[in-house]
Structure formats: structure tokens, C-alpha cells
Motif scaffolding. Structure first.
Motif: not given
Length: 235
Positions: A172-177, A183-184, A222-225
Motif C-alpha cells: 500500500y505504501t509503495a503504491l501510494c508513494i 507511473s503517471l 524532472t524524470v531524472i530527479i
């Protein structure tokens, strides 16, 4: 029982305090500049201010945790205090906020390129709505950690956190964080890459193409960061 303290723990704690303090100070400075300077009163800068505020919250919590760890290491204390669980809760809130701030920036860049004439999605009101939504989600999703007593004192690390391992709350934590925001962000990035490639094939105006490529370049950073933060944050 007395905690087993290695000799290098205390210098490391001091180093962490210095680094995190710098992050908190820089976040405050950037926030003040954005608030004072009228030229910074734009939607993109509002999203930057949102990130700075999230980093200030996250950094302040981490600073409190490291100071607590240093105190325990200095006096060889092997138990937590009354605020330990709350600090653990805020750490999960701050981590989520940080990633969702990057997500909001990615979404905004995507909207400015794909829907340049639709000003509603680029408006301050709509972006404020998204900001409030992410802050609300970040605080609410972590409430079960406190209410269901999932945050425990880790004697080895001298912090309060959820036990690492395969469990419902771990997933649950991994999914939310990580799962949802990352993924978005990646989906937005690849869609923007595809869109820019399509623009290159068409006879698009130079200024429109340059703007799209500029936003794509910023989104790539942003993706790299985000990927660097994920790698650093992995247990």
C-alpha cells in the motif's frame, strides 16, 4: 539494555543534520523569493513554491528525526519518545508530497503543450485545486499507519518507521508513494515524447515546436530527479 553505538554514527548524524538544514534553509529562501518577487507570481512558480513547501515539511521532519537519532547515539538511549510515531507518520506524508509535487509539474507541462489554448487547465484555480488534492491525499493515506499502530521504533536505525517486508501496508505504501505518482509521471513523459515526435513530422510553427521541446526537456529533467530520489530512497 543499552544501544550499541558505532563510533562513526555520531559524525554521520552531524553530517546529516548539516545537509538537511541546508535543504530546509534553501526551501525557506526560495519560498520567500517567490512570495516577495511579483515576477514569480505565475502558475509554474506556484508549482515550484509548492515543491519548496513540501521539501520544507519533509526536511523539517527529517531534521527532527536525525536530531533525535543523534541524541540517542550520544546518550546511548534505546527507546523512542512521544513524538517518534508522529515523525514517522510525517516522513511518509513528506515523501508522498514530494513525488506528487513532481507529478503536478509534469502534468502542467503536458497541458501547456497538448492543450495550449485551453486556459482553464492552466489556470491558477485549477492548479490550486490539484495542489490541495495532493496535500489532502498525502496526509490521509498515511493515517492508517498511526491508527493501526504500524509504525514501530527501529532500534538499529533509531527511527520510527514501518517494518520493512512484504505485507499489505508495505504494498500500500509503495503504491501510494511510488506507484501512482511515478507511473503517471512516466506516462506523461512518454506521451509528450510521442507528441513532440509527431510535431516534428508535421509542418508546425517553429515557436510551437520549440516550446514543446523546451517543456519536454524540463520534464525529462524532472524524470531524472525523481528516478534519483527513488534510487536513494530504496531500502
Amino acid at each position: 539494555m543499552v544501544a550499541n553505538i558505532e563510533s562513526w554514527f555520531i559524525p554521520f548524524d552531524v553530517f546529516m543534520i548539516i545537509c538537511i538544514s541546508l535543504v530546509v534553509i534553501l526551501a525557506i529562501i526560495f519560498l520567500i523569493i517567490i512570495i516577495i518577487d511579483r515576477a514569480c507570481h505565475t502558475v509554474p512558480m506556484m508549482l515550484i513554491a509548492n515543491l519548496c513547501l513540501a521539501e520544507f515539511l519533509f526536511g523539517s521532519d527529517l531534521l527532527s528525526m536525525v536530531i533525535f537519532t543523534l541524541r540517542n547515539d550520544l546518550y546511548q538511549i534505546d527507546h523512542d519518545d512521544i513524538f517518534c510515531n508522529f515523525r514517522g507518520y510525517l516522513s511518509y506524508v513528506g515523501y508522498a508530497l514530494q513525488n506528487y509535487c513532481f507529478l503536478l509539474q509534469s502534468i502542467y507541462r503536458y497541458l501547456t503543450v497538448i492543450y495550449p489554448t485551453d486556459l482553464f487547465y492552466q489556470s491558477t484555480k485549477f492548479q490550486c485545486f490539484l495542489i490541495c488534492l495532493t496535500w489532502l491525499f498525502s496526509f490521509i493515506y498515511a493515517i492508517p499507519f498511526i491508527s493501526m499502530n504500524q509504525i514501530k521504533f527501529n532500534l538499529d536505525n533509531q527511527i520510527c518507521q514501518m517494518p520493512l517486508g512484504f505485507s499489505f501496508f508495505g504494498i500500500y505504501t509503495a503504491l501510494c508513494i511510488y506507484g501512482i505518482p511515478i507511473s503517471l509521471i512516466m506516462m506523461v513523459y512518454f506521451k509528450l515524447v510521442q507528441y513532440v515526435k509527431e510535431m516534428n513530422k508535421r509542418a508546425m510553427a517553429t515557436n510551437i515546436l520549440m516550446r514543446a521541446e523546451r517543456e519536454l526537456k524540463m520534464l525529462r529533467r524532472t524524470v531524472i530527479i525523481v528516478l534519483i530520489i527513488i534510487i536513494i530512497g530504496l531500502p
